[in-house]
Design a protein around this motif. Structure first.
Motif, mmCIF file in Angstrom:
data_model
loop_
_atom_site.group_PDB
_atom_site.id
_atom_site.type_symbol
_atom_site.label_atom_id
_atom_site.label_comp_id
_atom_site.label_asym_id
_atom_site.label_seq_id
_atom_site.Cartn_x
_atom_site.Cartn_y
_atom_site.Cartn_z
ATOM 1 N N GLY A 219 -3.875 4.915 -1.039
ATOM 2 C CA GLY A 219 -3.520 3.520 -1.261
ATOM 3 C C GLY A 219 -3.706 2.647 -0.026
ATOM 4 N N GLY A 220 -4.066 3.257 1.093
ATOM 5 C CA GLY A 220 -4.334 2.500 2.315
ATOM 6 C C GLY A 220 -3.116 2.247 3.185
ATOM 7 N N GLN A 221 -2.018 2.956 2.974
ATOM 8 C CA GLN A 221 -0.831 2.754 3.798
ATOM 9 C C GLN A 221 -1.087 3.294 5.196
ATOM 10 O OE1 GLN A 221 2.777 4.475 2.217
ATOM 11 N NE2 GLN A 221 4.040 3.620 3.855
ATOM 12 N N ASN B 259 0.856 -1.178 0.000
ATOM 13 C CA ASN B 259 0.000 0.000 0.000
ATOM 14 C C ASN B 259 0.897 1.235 0.000
ATOM 15 O OD1 ASN B 259 -2.391 -1.569 0.263
ATOM 16 N ND2 ASN B 259 -1.985 -1.782 2.444
ATOM 17 N N ASN B 260 0.510 2.253 -0.747
ATOM 18 C CA ASN B 260 1.355 3.428 -0.875
ATOM 19 C C ASN B 260 0.530 4.698 -0.707
ATOM 20 O OD1 ASN B 260 4.287 3.884 -1.775
ATOM 21 N ND2 ASN B 260 3.176 5.439 -2.905
#
Length: 118
Positions: free
Chosen positions: A95-97, A90-91
């Motif tokens: 991106g859900g990081q 995830n980024n």
């Protein structure tokens, strides 16, 4: 900017324990504390990189190679390299990081569903 107090930095410094699967000069792999599949392991570089953008721009060639090789070695150790697995990075916020240290999830040990649920 890299946060030296994120949970993965603390794990790398030995301040927080982890259930280690693999470690070498470039990477550390350990079981996720909240597994989302039968097998769920995190693989992190030992360098202080926020995300893939930071890593791609600033990591040395041996660090990049080391992390990629570690992903493959961990899949072998977990016994999923022949049956199949998913790795996910995830980024950034969209991106859900959740942790601001580059990391990859390896999922396996069972048939995995769709990649993205809506």
């Amino acid at each position: 900017m890299y946060d030296k107090n994120n949970i993965f930095a603390k794990i790398l410094r030995g301040e927080i324990p982890c259930d280690k699967i693999y470690e070498d000069k470039f990477a550390l792999a350990f079981k996720d504390i909240n597994p989302q599949a039968k097998i769920h392991v995190l693989v992190i570089p030992k360098g202080a990189y926020v995300d893939m953008n930071d890593f791609a721009a600033n990591a040395k060639s041996d660090e990049i190679e080391g992390l990629i090789r570690a992903l493959g070695k961990v899949a072998d150790i977990l016994g999923v390299s022949t049956t199949g697995y998913r790795y996910l990075g995830n980024n950034g916020r969209d991106g859900g990081q959740e942790v601001p240290h580059l990391h990859f999830h390896i999922f396996g040990g069972e048939k995995l569903g769709r990649m993205i649920h809506k």
